[in-house]
Design a protein around this motif. Structure first.
Motif, PDB file in Angstrom:
ATOM      1  N   LEU A  79       3.292  24.013  88.250  1.00  0.00           N
ATOM      2  CA  LEU A  79       1.965  23.382  88.327  1.00  0.00           C
ATOM      3  C   LEU A  79       1.899  22.131  87.456  1.00  0.00           C
ATOM      4  N   ILE A  80       2.399  22.239  86.246  1.00  0.00           N
ATOM      5  CA  ILE A  80       2.350  21.115  85.303  1.00  0.00           C
ATOM      6  C   ILE A  80       3.148  19.925  85.836  1.00  0.00           C
ATOM      7  N   ILE A  81       4.345  20.200  86.363  1.00  0.00           N
ATOM      8  CA  ILE A  81       5.176  19.117  86.888  1.00  0.00           C
ATOM      9  C   ILE A  81       4.492  18.434  88.069  1.00  0.00           C
ATOM     10  N   ASP A  82       3.900  19.219  88.959  1.00  0.00           N
ATOM     11  CA  ASP A  82       3.227  18.626  90.117  1.00  0.00           C
ATOM     12  C   ASP A  82       2.013  17.802  89.701  1.00  0.00           C
ATOM     13  N   VAL A  83       1.286  18.289  88.709  1.00  0.00           N
ATOM     14  CA  VAL A  83       0.137  17.538  88.204  1.00  0.00           C
ATOM     15  C   VAL A  83       0.601  16.203  87.622  1.00  0.00           C
ATOM     16  N   LEU A  84       1.664  16.239  86.841  1.00  0.00           N
ATOM     17  CA  LEU A  84       2.192  15.010  86.249  1.00  0.00           C
ATOM     18  C   LEU A  84       2.711  14.057  87.319  1.00  0.00           C
ATOM     19  N   LYS A  85       3.317  14.599  88.375  1.00  0.00           N
ATOM     20  CA  LYS A  85       3.796  13.758  89.468  1.00  0.00           C
ATOM     21  C   LYS A  85       2.635  13.026  90.144  1.00  0.00           C
ATOM     22  N   GLY A  86       1.577  13.774  90.433  1.00  0.00           N
ATOM     23  CA  GLY A  86       0.422  13.168  91.093  1.00  0.00           C
ATOM     24  C   GLY A  86      -0.243  12.104  90.236  1.00  0.00           C
ATOM     25  N   ILE A  87      -0.398  12.397  88.956  1.00  0.00           N
ATOM     26  CA  ILE A  87      -0.989  11.432  88.029  1.00  0.00           C
ATOM     27  C   ILE A  87      -0.121  10.183  87.932  1.00  0.00           C
ATOM     28  N   ALA A  88       1.190  10.382  87.835  1.00  0.00           N
ATOM     29  CA  ALA A  88       2.113   9.250  87.720  1.00  0.00           C
ATOM     30  C   ALA A  88       2.049   8.353  88.951  1.00  0.00           C
ATOM     31  N   VAL A  89       1.957   8.954  90.126  1.00  0.00           N
ATOM     32  CA  VAL A  89       1.927   8.178  91.363  1.00  0.00           C
ATOM     33  C   VAL A  89       0.654   7.346  91.458  1.00  0.00           C
ATOM     34  N   VAL A  90      -0.508   7.983  91.247  1.00  0.00           N
ATOM     35  CA  VAL A  90      -1.782   7.280  91.426  1.00  0.00           C
ATOM     36  C   VAL A  90      -2.013   6.239  90.332  1.00  0.00           C
ATOM     37  N   PHE A  91      -1.888   6.660  89.085  1.00  0.00           N
ATOM     38  CA  PHE A  91      -2.169   5.719  87.999  1.00  0.00           C
ATOM     39  C   PHE A  91      -1.028   4.723  87.803  1.00  0.00           C
ATOM     40  N   GLY A  92       0.184   5.128  88.192  1.00  0.00           N
ATOM     41  CA  GLY A  92       1.295   4.184  88.167  1.00  0.00           C
ATOM     42  C   GLY A  92       1.085   3.072  89.178  1.00  0.00           C
ATOM     43  N   THR A  93       0.549   3.423  90.355  1.00  0.00           N
ATOM     44  CA  THR A  93       0.239   2.412  91.367  1.00  0.00           C
ATOM     45  C   THR A  93      -0.838   1.460  90.870  1.00  0.00           C
ATOM     46  N   ARG A  94      -1.889   2.014  90.277  1.00  0.00           N
ATOM     47  CA  ARG A  94      -2.963   1.178  89.735  1.00  0.00           C
ATOM     48  C   ARG A  94      -2.421   0.234  88.663  1.00  0.00           C
ATOM     49  N   ALA A  95      -1.591   0.787  87.777  1.00  0.00           N
ATOM     50  CA  ALA A  95      -1.077  -0.017  86.670  1.00  0.00           C
ATOM     51  C   ALA A  95      -0.136  -1.118  87.155  1.00  0.00           C
ATOM     52  N   ALA A  96       0.783  -0.745  88.049  1.00  0.00           N
ATOM     53  CA  ALA A  96       1.793  -1.701  88.498  1.00  0.00           C
ATOM     54  C   ALA A  96       1.204  -2.836  89.331  1.00  0.00           C
ATOM     55  N   LEU A  97       0.248  -2.501  90.189  1.00  0.00           N
ATOM     56  CA  LEU A  97      -0.267  -3.517  91.107  1.00  0.00           C
ATOM     57  C   LEU A  97      -1.500  -4.250  90.602  1.00  0.00           C
ATOM     58  N   PHE A  98      -2.374  -3.536  89.862  1.00  0.00           N
ATOM     59  CA  PHE A  98      -3.678  -4.117  89.542  1.00  0.00           C
ATOM     60  C   PHE A  98      -3.929  -4.275  88.042  1.00  0.00           C
ATOM     61  N   TRP A  99      -3.722  -3.235  87.255  1.00  0.00           N
ATOM     62  CA  TRP A  99      -3.975  -3.355  85.824  1.00  0.00           C
ATOM     63  C   TRP A  99      -3.035  -4.363  85.177  1.00  0.00           C
ATOM     64  N   SER A 100      -1.873  -4.549  85.788  1.00  0.00           N
ATOM     65  CA  SER A 100      -0.907  -5.524  85.271  1.00  0.00           C
ATOM     66  C   SER A 100      -1.368  -6.956  85.500  1.00  0.00           C
ATOM     67  N   GLY A 101      -2.367  -7.139  86.361  1.00  0.00           N
ATOM     68  CA  GLY A 101      -2.828  -8.481  86.705  1.00  0.00           C
ATOM     69  C   GLY A 101      -2.020  -9.126  87.811  1.00  0.00           C
ATOM     70  N   LEU A 102      -1.076  -8.368  88.373  1.00  0.00           N
ATOM     71  CA  LEU A 102      -0.224  -8.912  89.422  1.00  0.00           C
ATOM     72  C   LEU A 102      -1.033  -9.243  90.677  1.00  0.00           C
ATOM     73  N   PHE A 103      -1.974  -8.350  91.010  1.00  0.00           N
ATOM     74  CA  PHE A 103      -2.827  -8.569  92.169  1.00  0.00           C
ATOM     75  C   PHE A 103      -4.279  -8.261  91.809  1.00  0.00           C
ATOM     76  N   SER A 104      -5.183  -8.821  92.576  1.00  0.00           N
ATOM     77  CA  SER A 104      -6.610  -8.661  92.304  1.00  0.00           C
ATOM     78  C   SER A 104      -7.200  -7.508  93.110  1.00  0.00           C
ATOM     79  N   ALA A 105      -7.982  -6.678  92.443  1.00  0.00           N
ATOM     80  CA  ALA A 105      -8.662  -5.583  93.127  1.00  0.00           C
ATOM     81  C   ALA A 105      -9.761  -6.094  94.053  1.00  0.00           C
ATOM     82  N   GLU A 106     -10.152  -7.346  93.890  1.00  0.00           N
ATOM     83  CA  GLU A 106     -11.163  -7.927  94.768  1.00  0.00           C
ATOM     84  C   GLU A 106     -10.558  -8.362  96.099  1.00  0.00           C
TER      85      GLU A 106
END
Length: 224
Positions: A60-87
């Motif tokens: 359960l813990i590993i799957d939870v960490l996988k899901g968190i890593a995928v979603v927030f990793g996507t946000r961080a890599a594409l948008f929070w990094s400033g690479l692309f605009s959420a607008e």
């Protein structure tokens, strides 16, 4: 450029999804292969039934960490990094696409001969990180079927079918309308549901034959 970056994120998400938590946890705790026991499925329910709470908790813990890593990793890599605009680009759509590939990796992992788990847990974790209301609607459906039947598989199958509808209902509840993104998200959710549904085909057959096991809090099977 955006779509190339999204493709890279999708590939990474697939590889993260391919790290099967059930296989990893049972190997670490019991030095066994979960696919040799119980229903032979590399998933949380089979881990709990066969090897008990510790292995199930780690899964359960590993799957939870996988899901968190995928979603927030996507946000961080594409948008929070400033690479692309959420607008200019939909954050939700990007996260859903990454989640879809993570679920595909979980169901059909490249590291384990393309035979993995059933994808419900990681799909649930990704969903609660993306849209908690969709998660809540799916959980309600899961609990209704589970409490009525005690079949985890039937409850999961119901969620596979109901999952795209949850995104439609969520948009109606939150915004009072449907738009292009609603359709896109429902289609992505449908594809995710199909991945999970395909991995549930043995369960569907057992349900039809009335040989499917109901959930019990007692551990069953070889626990060595």
């Amino acid at each position: 450029m955006y779509y190339l970056a999204l493709l890279v994120v999708a590939v990474i998400a697939y590889l993260i999804g391919s790290l099967n938590s059930a296989i990893i946890s049972v190997h670490l705790v019991k030095r066994q292969d979960i696919r040799d026991y119980g229903s032979h499925n590399a998933g949380l329910t089979n881990v709990y039934r066969t090897f008990g709470g510790l292995s199930a908790a780690m899964t359960l813990i590993i799957d939870v960490l996988k899901g968190i890593a995928v979603v927030f990793g996507t946000r961080a890599a594409l948008f929070w990094s400033g690479l692309f605009s959420a607008e200019e680009h939909s954050v939700i759509t990007a996260c859903m696409l990454a989640s879809m590939f993570a679920v595909m990796g979980h169901c059909f992992p490249i590291f384990y001969g393309f035979k993995g788990g059933k994808g419900i847990l990681i799909a649930a974790v990704c969903t609660i990180c993306i849209n908690p209301l969709v998660f809540l609607l799916a959980v309600i459906a899961f609990l209704i079927i589970f409490l009525a039947t005690r079949y985890v598989s039937l409850s999961s199958i119901t969620c596979c079918v109901y999952y795209p509808i949850c995104y439609i209902l969520a948009d109606l509840i939150m915004y009072g309308k449907l738009d292009m993104y609603t359709a896109v998200h429902a289609v992505i959710a449908l594809i995710m549901g199909i991945f999970c549904l395909v991995r549930h085909m043995p369960n569907i057959q057992r349900l039809r034959n009335h040989t499917e096991s109901k959930f019990t809090f007692r551990k069953r099977g070889d626990s060595k």
